[in-house]
Write a protein that holds these residues in place. Structure first.
Motif, short mmCIF file in Angstrom:
data_model
loop_
_atom_site.label_atom_id
_atom_site.label_comp_id
_atom_site.label_asym_id
_atom_site.label_seq_id
_atom_site.Cartn_x
_atom_site.Cartn_y
_atom_site.Cartn_z
N ILE A 37 41.86 32.49 42.64
CA ILE A 37 40.71 31.65 42.31
C ILE A 37 39.52 32.22 43.05
CG2 ILE A 37 39.73 29.34 42.45
CD1 ILE A 37 42.63 28.28 42.32
N GLY A 38 38.72 32.99 42.33
CA GLY A 38 37.59 33.70 42.93
C GLY A 38 36.44 32.77 43.27
N SER A 39 35.56 33.24 44.15
CA SER A 39 34.41 32.45 44.62
C SER A 39 34.87 31.09 45.12
CB SER A 39 33.35 32.29 43.52
OG SER A 39 32.91 33.56 43.06
N ALA A 40 35.98 31.08 45.88
CA ALA A 40 36.58 29.82 46.32
C ALA A 40 35.66 29.00 47.20
CB ALA A 40 37.90 30.11 47.05
N ASN A 67 55.97 26.72 31.53
CA ASN A 67 57.08 27.48 32.13
C ASN A 67 56.59 28.83 32.67
OD1 ASN A 67 59.70 27.70 33.00
ND2 ASN A 67 60.44 28.59 31.08
N VAL A 68 55.45 28.81 33.37
CA VAL A 68 54.88 29.99 34.00
C VAL A 68 55.05 29.84 35.51
CG1 VAL A 68 52.76 31.29 34.45
CG2 VAL A 68 53.19 30.36 32.16
N LYS A 69 55.87 30.69 36.11
CA LYS A 69 55.98 30.67 37.57
C LYS A 69 54.71 31.27 38.14
CE LYS A 69 60.82 30.65 38.71
NZ LYS A 69 61.98 31.44 39.13
N HIS A 70 53.99 30.49 38.93
CA HIS A 70 52.70 30.99 39.41
C HIS A 70 52.35 30.44 40.79
CE1 HIS A 70 51.58 27.04 37.89
NE2 HIS A 70 50.51 27.12 38.66
N TYR A 71 51.42 31.13 41.41
CA TYR A 71 50.79 30.69 42.66
C TYR A 71 49.29 30.74 42.40
CZ TYR A 71 55.26 32.54 44.35
OH TYR A 71 56.59 32.82 44.51
N ALA A 72 48.58 29.67 42.68
CA ALA A 72 47.12 29.69 42.59
C ALA A 72 46.58 29.80 44.01
CB ALA A 72 46.61 28.43 41.89
N ILE A 73 45.88 30.90 44.30
CA ILE A 73 45.43 31.21 45.64
C ILE A 73 43.90 31.26 45.68
CG2 ILE A 73 45.57 32.89 47.55
CD1 ILE A 73 48.34 31.95 46.74
N PRO A 74 43.27 30.34 46.41
CA PRO A 74 41.80 30.42 46.54
C PRO A 74 41.41 31.68 47.35
CG PRO A 74 42.59 28.21 47.08
CD PRO A 74 43.80 29.11 47.00
N ILE A 75 40.43 32.40 46.84
CA ILE A 75 39.97 33.63 47.50
C ILE A 75 38.44 33.59 47.59
CG2 ILE A 75 39.86 36.15 47.35
CD1 ILE A 75 42.60 35.99 45.93
N GLU A 76 37.95 33.59 48.82
CA GLU A 76 36.49 33.57 49.02
C GLU A 76 35.90 34.93 48.70
OE1 GLU A 76 35.28 31.96 52.76
OE2 GLU A 76 36.36 30.08 52.42
N ASP A 77 34.64 34.91 48.28
CA ASP A 77 33.93 36.16 47.99
C ASP A 77 33.70 36.95 49.28
OD1 ASP A 77 33.67 35.55 45.31
OD2 ASP A 77 31.68 34.68 45.55
N LEU A 78 33.77 38.24 49.13
CA LEU A 78 33.31 39.16 50.18
C LEU A 78 32.13 39.89 49.56
CD1 LEU A 78 36.32 41.18 51.62
CD2 LEU A 78 35.09 39.32 52.68
N GLN A 79 31.11 40.13 50.30
CA GLN A 79 29.98 40.87 49.74
C GLN A 79 30.14 42.37 50.00
OE1 GLN A 79 28.29 39.12 47.67
NE2 GLN A 79 29.28 37.26 48.42
N ARG A 80 31.39 42.82 50.15
CA ARG A 80 31.66 44.23 50.43
C ARG A 80 32.78 44.71 49.51
NH1 ARG A 80 33.27 44.51 56.22
NH2 ARG A 80 33.27 46.75 55.86
N ASN A 81 32.40 45.30 48.38
CA ASN A 81 33.38 45.73 47.38
C ASN A 81 34.40 46.72 47.92
OD1 ASN A 81 32.29 44.08 45.46
ND2 ASN A 81 30.98 45.65 44.59
N ALA A 82 33.99 47.57 48.89
CA ALA A 82 34.89 48.60 49.41
C ALA A 82 36.13 48.01 50.08
CB ALA A 82 34.13 49.52 50.37
N VAL A 83 36.03 46.80 50.60
CA VAL A 83 37.20 46.20 51.28
C VAL A 83 37.76 45.00 50.51
CG1 VAL A 83 36.52 47.01 53.58
CG2 VAL A 83 35.71 44.77 52.78
N TRP A 84 37.25 44.79 49.29
CA TRP A 84 37.65 43.62 48.52
C TRP A 84 39.14 43.62 48.18
CZ3 TRP A 84 38.90 42.70 43.17
CH2 TRP A 84 38.83 41.36 42.78
N VAL A 85 39.69 44.75 47.76
CA VAL A 85 41.12 44.81 47.38
C VAL A 85 42.00 44.49 48.59
CG1 VAL A 85 43.00 46.31 46.61
CG2 VAL A 85 40.82 46.31 45.38
N SER A 86 41.68 45.05 49.76
CA SER A 86 42.51 44.75 50.93
C SER A 86 42.38 43.27 51.31
CB SER A 86 42.19 45.67 52.11
OG SER A 86 40.84 45.64 52.42
N HIS A 87 41.21 42.67 51.08
CA HIS A 87 41.02 41.23 51.29
C HIS A 87 41.95 40.44 50.36
CE1 HIS A 87 39.03 37.39 51.89
NE2 HIS A 87 38.62 37.36 50.64
#
Length: 172
Positions: A37-40, A67-87
């Motif tokens: 969940i982006g821009s949490a 019947n969808v096994k899922h996890y909804a995870i809130p994820i806050e924005d980072l204003q740094r795209n270079a480290v976004w994936v590791s976030h």
């Protein structure tokens, strides 16, 4: 055989039938779906009227019968795209594949050597959070564009009234 888990991110403002269709199609290819969940951190503004918790609720109730096994995870924005994936990786259960049609998301995950697939788009013009929010503000019929469970959550939280209030221009 090890579990195949996918990652799919969106703002889900609100969670609509386009999101629902994409997630159901992803779920046919994997064992579990991690829904980011982006821009949490955002809520109560015209583009992001719903809180992360409310969006978790929408997703949970909408997918209950699918019947969808899922996890909804809130994820806050980072204003740094270079480290976004590791976030994302630090906030999420482990996943093997990412599904996205967003060019920036695709680029960032590919640079991190993570398998990226583009899910089919479902009626992108009809199923748009921007359009649904506009319909809510203008008093037009929007319920047919979201799963019934999402409409219930929006009603329960007074979501339409909130969206109208936060979208008002300052009164002179």
């Amino acid at each position: 055989m090890h579990m195949k888990r996918a990652f799919y991110i969106g703002r889900f403002q609100p969670f609509h039938l386009g999101h629902y269709s994409i997630i159901c199609s992803i779920a046919k290819e994997v064992d579990e779906v991690v829904i980011g969940i982006g821009s949490a951190q955002k809520s109560h503004d015209p583009e992001n009227p719903f809180t992360a918790g409310e969006r978790v609720l929408m997703i949970r109730h909408a997918l209950e019968d699918a019947n969808v096994k899922h996890y909804a995870i809130p994820i806050e924005d980072l204003q740094r795209n270079a480290v976004w994936v590791s976030h994302i990786i630090s906030m999420s259960p482990p996943f093997n594949v990412v599904y996205s049609n967003n060019p920036l998301v695709i680029q960032l995950f590919k640079e991190a050597n993570i398998d990226v697939r583009q899910p089919p788009m479902f009626n992108r013009k009809g199923y748009s959070g921007t359009e649904i929010r506009k319909m809510m503000i203008e008093g037009n019929e929007w319920r047919q564009l979201v799963p019934p469970a999402v409409a219930e959550v929006i009603d329960e939280i007074g979501g339409v009234e909130r969206l109208r209030n936060v979208s008002m221009k300052d009164i002179e």
